[in-house]
Scaffold this active site. Structure first.
Site, PDB file in Angstrom:
ATOM      1  N   SER A   1      -2.416   9.787  -1.231  1.00 40.30           N
ATOM      2  CA  SER A   1      -3.150   9.768  -2.499  1.00 40.30           C
ATOM      3  C   SER A   1      -3.742   8.410  -2.819  1.00 40.30           C
ATOM      4  CB  SER A   1      -2.232  10.229  -3.622  1.00 40.30           C
ATOM      5  OG  SER A   1      -1.132   9.368  -3.713  1.00 40.30           O
TER       6      SER A   1
ATOM      7  N   GLU B   1       9.170  12.814   0.578  1.00 39.98           N
ATOM      8  CA  GLU B   1       7.966  12.061   0.236  1.00 39.98           C
ATOM      9  C   GLU B   1       7.858  12.021  -1.285  1.00 39.98           C
ATOM     10  OE1 GLU B   1       6.106  10.758   2.527  1.00 39.98           O
ATOM     11  OE2 GLU B   1       7.219  11.709   4.147  1.00 39.98           O
TER      12      GLU B   1
HETATM   13  P1  ADP Z   1       8.089   7.769  -0.044  1.00 42.46           P
HETATM   14  O1  ADP Z   1       7.726   8.765   0.986  1.00 42.46           O
HETATM   15  O2  ADP Z   1       9.002   8.282  -1.082  1.00 42.46           O
HETATM   16  O3  ADP Z   1       6.867   7.075  -0.595  1.00 42.46           O
HETATM   17  P2  ADP Z   1       8.691   5.200   1.205  1.00 42.46           P
HETATM   18  O4  ADP Z   1       9.286   5.034   2.535  1.00 42.46           O
HETATM   19  O5  ADP Z   1       7.264   4.840   1.071  1.00 42.46           O
HETATM   20  O6  ADP Z   1       8.965   6.697   0.733  1.00 42.46           O
HETATM   21  O7  ADP Z   1       9.537   4.360   0.163  1.00 42.46           O
HETATM   22  C1  ADP Z   1       9.196   4.295  -1.203  1.00 42.46           C
HETATM   23  C2  ADP Z   1       9.070   2.856  -1.660  1.00 42.46           C
HETATM   24  O8  ADP Z   1      10.292   2.154  -1.397  1.00 42.46           O
HETATM   25  C3  ADP Z   1       8.006   2.046  -0.959  1.00 42.46           C
HETATM   26  O9  ADP Z   1       6.756   2.226  -1.563  1.00 42.46           O
HETATM   27  C4  ADP Z   1       8.544   0.630  -1.082  1.00 42.46           C
HETATM   28  O10 ADP Z   1       8.230   0.110  -2.368  1.00 42.46           O
HETATM   29  C5  ADP Z   1      10.044   0.835  -1.002  1.00 42.46           C
HETATM   30  N1  ADP Z   1      10.496   0.659   0.391  1.00 42.46           N
HETATM   31  C6  ADP Z   1      10.575   1.609   1.335  1.00 42.46           C
HETATM   32  N2  ADP Z   1      11.007   1.116   2.514  1.00 42.46           N
HETATM   33  C7  ADP Z   1      11.218  -0.197   2.319  1.00 42.46           C
HETATM   34  C8  ADP Z   1      11.676  -1.265   3.150  1.00 42.46           C
HETATM   35  N3  ADP Z   1      12.005  -1.059   4.419  1.00 42.46           N
HETATM   36  N4  ADP Z   1      11.777  -2.497   2.603  1.00 42.46           N
HETATM   37  C9  ADP Z   1      11.452  -2.719   1.307  1.00 42.46           C
HETATM   38  N5  ADP Z   1      11.017  -1.747   0.469  1.00 42.46           N
HETATM   39  C10 ADP Z   1      10.891  -0.498   0.956  1.00 42.46           C
END
Ligand code: ADP
Ligand code: MG
Length: 490
Positions: A156, A375
Site C-alpha cells: 500500500s 501482514e
Molecule cells: P508486517 O507484515 O506486519 O508489516 P514487518 O516485518 O514489516 O511486518 O514488521 C512491522 C514493523 O516492525 C516494521 O515496519 C518495522 O517498523 C518493525 N520491524 C520489523 N522487523 C524489524 C527488525 N528486524 N528490526 C527493527 N524493526 C523491525
C-alpha cells in the site's frame, strides 16, 4: 522500546525548531493541503463514509542517505526477479512452508488453495506482482539498508506517497527553502503500479474485461485505493474498475465456459487484492471459497497464490540462508548485492537448527524480533518480550514463527502532524522505513515486464516498535537525500 542514546542523528533538511507562529501557520496550511490532495484516510474513531481526515504526515521531509536510497532503487528489478522465481519454485515453497503450515492455520489455508490449484494445473499462466521491499538503515553498518520484509500482497501507499512529495514541496516553499526541492526524488509510484495493472489487462486481451479490486469490508485507507482506481479511469478511459469484498465475490462470482471470472455480468481480466492477506478478512468458508474460485479462474491475479506464499516471513527467512539465493539468481554480483541487504533471519522449526534459535533468543532477546506469518502490522514480538512469548509455545507451535536480528536505524528529528493532536506539534525523535515498489509480470518461463516503480517513506516515533500509519504511531513522509560530504545545515 528504549532508544540507545548513542544512536546517530541524521542531519536535518532544514534548521529546526521553527518559530512558533511560523510553525502554526504552515502546519495549518499543510493539513488542508493534505486533505485537499488526498493525503487522507477515513477516521477509525469517528468513521463516516462521507468524510476524510488528513493522514498523519511528517511536516518536513526526513533525511535518508542518498547512496542507500539509490542502492534500494537499483536492486528492485533483481528483487522482482528473485520473487518471481521463488513464486514459481514449487519444491522450494513446499519444503520451506512444510513445518509452518502444520501450526499456522491461515498459511495452511493459503497453501491448500495452492495445492489444489497445482493439482488441476494453473488456468492462467501469468501473474502480476506489485511488490514493496521495505528497508531500515542499520547504524552499525554505516546506515546500510537492511530489508525488513518484502510485501507481495496489498503493497500500500503507492497512491498517497506520490502526493506526499508535493505536500512537502509546498511546505518547504512556504518556509523559504525551495532550494531543497532538488534533493527530494520524484515519485511515480502510482503511475508505475497502475500501468503495471494495465499491462496485465493488455495481456488478457479482452476489450470489455474489467479490473477487480478485492477490498476489506471497510476501507480506512480509501484514498490510496481510490488513487489507483481514478488513475486507471483517467489514463485509460476504456477500463473499468470494480470493487468487491471476498464475501461479494462468493455471492456473485462464477466461472464461465473458459473459466473466465464473471461478476455482475462483467468479465474480470485482472484481480488486485487489497484484502485477503489476514485471517480477519475471511469471515467463513465462503470467503475462502471465493479466493479459490478466483485462483482457478482465467483472471490474472495480483498476487496469484504462489506469489502470496512467496511473500511469507518464512520464505523470507529461508531466502536469507547461505547459498539459497544461488537457486534463484545466476549473477554472482547480484547474489552478493542482495545478500548484503539481508540481516540475520533464523528458523524456529522443530529441529536442531530451530532449537538452537530458541536457545539464542532466550539468551539475548534484546537482539531480536520474533515474527509470525502475518501482514499488516502489530503482530511482532520485540526484545525482552520474546522469552515469555516463546515459552508459552510448544516446540511445534514455534515453527509458525521466525526470529530476526533487530535492525538499529539512525534517528531524525522533526514534526509529526496527526489528526486531533495538540497544536503546534513538538519536535520528536523519529526513524524512517523506506519502501521501494516493483512491478513484475510473467509466467513460469518468462518475465515480460520488470521495473522499479517509485517509493514510499514511513516514519515512526523512535520509541515505537512499529509505525503503522493507520495504527497511529507512524506517519507518511518522503525522503530528503543527503550525501556524506554535504555541508552541515545546522
Ligand atoms: P508486517 O507484515 O506486519 O508489516 P514487518 O516485518 O514489516 O511486518 O514488521 C512491522 C514493523 O516492525 C516494521 O515496519 C518495522 O517498523 C518493525 N520491524 C520489523 N522487523 C524489524 C527488525 N528486524 N528490526 C527493527 N524493526 C523491525
Ligand atoms: Mg511491514
Amino acid at each position: 522500546m528504549s532508544v540507545d542514546p548513542n544512536t546517530p542523528v541524521l542531519r536535518n533538511c532544514i534548521h529546526l525548531p521553527l518559530p512558533e507562529d511560523e510553525l502554526i501557520e504552515v502546519t495549518g496550511k499543510a493539513k488542508d493541503y493534505a486533505i485537499m490532495h488526498g493525503a487522507a484516510m477515513r477516521s477509525k474513531t469517528s468513521f463516516s463514509p462521507d468524510s476524510l481526515n488528513f493522514a498523519p504526515f511528517v511536516l518536513v521531509p526526513s533525511s535518508f542517505p542518498r547512496k542507500e536510497f539509490e542502492k534500494a532503487v537499483g536492486l528492485q528489478p533483481i528483487i522482482n526477479r528473485l520473487m518471481h522465481n521463488v513464486a514459481h519454485d514449487e519444491e522450494f515453497i513446499t519444503t520451506t512452508l512444510a513445518e509452518t503450515i502444520k501450526v499456522d492455520e491461515f498459511t495452511a489455508n493459503l497453501f491448500n488453495i495452492y495445492r489444489k490449484v497445482l493439482a488441476h494445473g494453473f488456468t492462467q499462466a501469468y501473474s502480476i506482482g506489485l511488490l514493496r521491499s521495505d528497508y531500515l538503515g542499520h547504524v552499525y553498518e554505516g546506515c546500510a539498508i537492511k530489508q525488513v520484509e518484502i510485501n507481495t500482497v496489498a503493497s500500500s501507499f503507492g497512491g498517497i506517497a506520490t502526493h506526499l512529495v508535493q505536500l512537502q514541496n509546498f511546505v518547504l516553499r512556504e518556509l523559504g527553502h525551495a532550494d531543497k526541492l532538488p534533493k527530494m526524488p520524484n515519485n511515480n509510484a502510482l503511475a508505475g503500479l497502475c500501468d503495471g495493472m494495465v499491462k496485465a489487462w493488455d495481456i488478457y486481451a479482452k476489450p470489455q474485461a474489467v479490473i477487480l479490486f478485492i477490498i476489506e469490508d471497510v476501507s480506512y485507507n480509501i484514498c490510496d485505493q481510490r488513487f489507483h482506481e481514478f488513475y486507471i479511469r483517467e489514463t485509460y478511459p476504456h477500463i473499468k474498475v470494480l470493487r468487491r469484498t471476498l464475501t461479494d465475490v462468493h455471492r456473485e462470482g462464477k466461472l464461465g465456459l473458459n473459466k473466465e471470472l464473471l461478476l455482475s455480468g462483467l468479465e474480470v481480466a485482472v484481480i488486485y487484492f487489497r484484502a485477503g492477506y489476514e485471517p480477519g478478512h475471511y469471515h467463513s468458508q465462503d470467503e475462502w471459497d471465493a479466493r479459490y474460485l478466483m485462483e482457478t479462474s482465467l483472471a490474472i491475479k495480483c498476487p496469484s497464490i504462489q506469489y502470496h506464499l512467496a511473500g511469507t516471513k518464512k520464505v523470507q527467512q529461508a531466502l536469507a540462508q547461505p547459498a539459497v539465493l544461488e537457486r534463484f539468481i545466476n549473477d554472482p554480483d547480484e547474489i552478493k548485492a542482495v545478500g548484503k541487504i539481508f540481516t540475520g533471519l533464523y528458523s524456529l522449526d522443530d529441529n536442531d537448527a530451530g532449537n538452537a534459535t530458541y536457545e539464542m533468543a532466550l539468551r539475548t532477546p534484546e537482539k531480536f524480533v520474533l515474527k509470525p506469518q502475518r501482514e499488516g502490522g502489530g503482530n511482532n514480538v520485540y526484545g525482552l518480550d520474546i522469552p515469555d512469548a516463546l515459552k508459552r509455545m510448544s516446540r511445534v507451535e514455534r515453527s509458525g514463527w521466525i526470529l530476526m536480528d533487530l535492525i538499529h536505524p539512525p534517528l531524525t528529528k522533526g514534526y509529526m502532524v496527526r489528526p486531533g493532536a495538540e497544536m503546534p506539534p513538538t519536535i520528536v525523535d523519529m526513524v524512517s522505513e523506506l519502501g521501494i515498489f516493483g512491478v513484475v509480470i510473467g509466467d513460469a518461463d518468462h518475465i515480460i515486464h520488470n521495473y522499479q516503480a517509485g517509493h514510499m517513506l514511513r516514519t515512526k516515533l523512535a520509541t515505537a516498535n512499529e509505525g503503522g500509519v493507520a495504527a497511529g504511531l507512524g506517519a507518511l513522509d518522503s525522503p530528503y537525500l543527503i550525501d556524506s560530504d554535504d555541508e552541515d545545515e545546522n
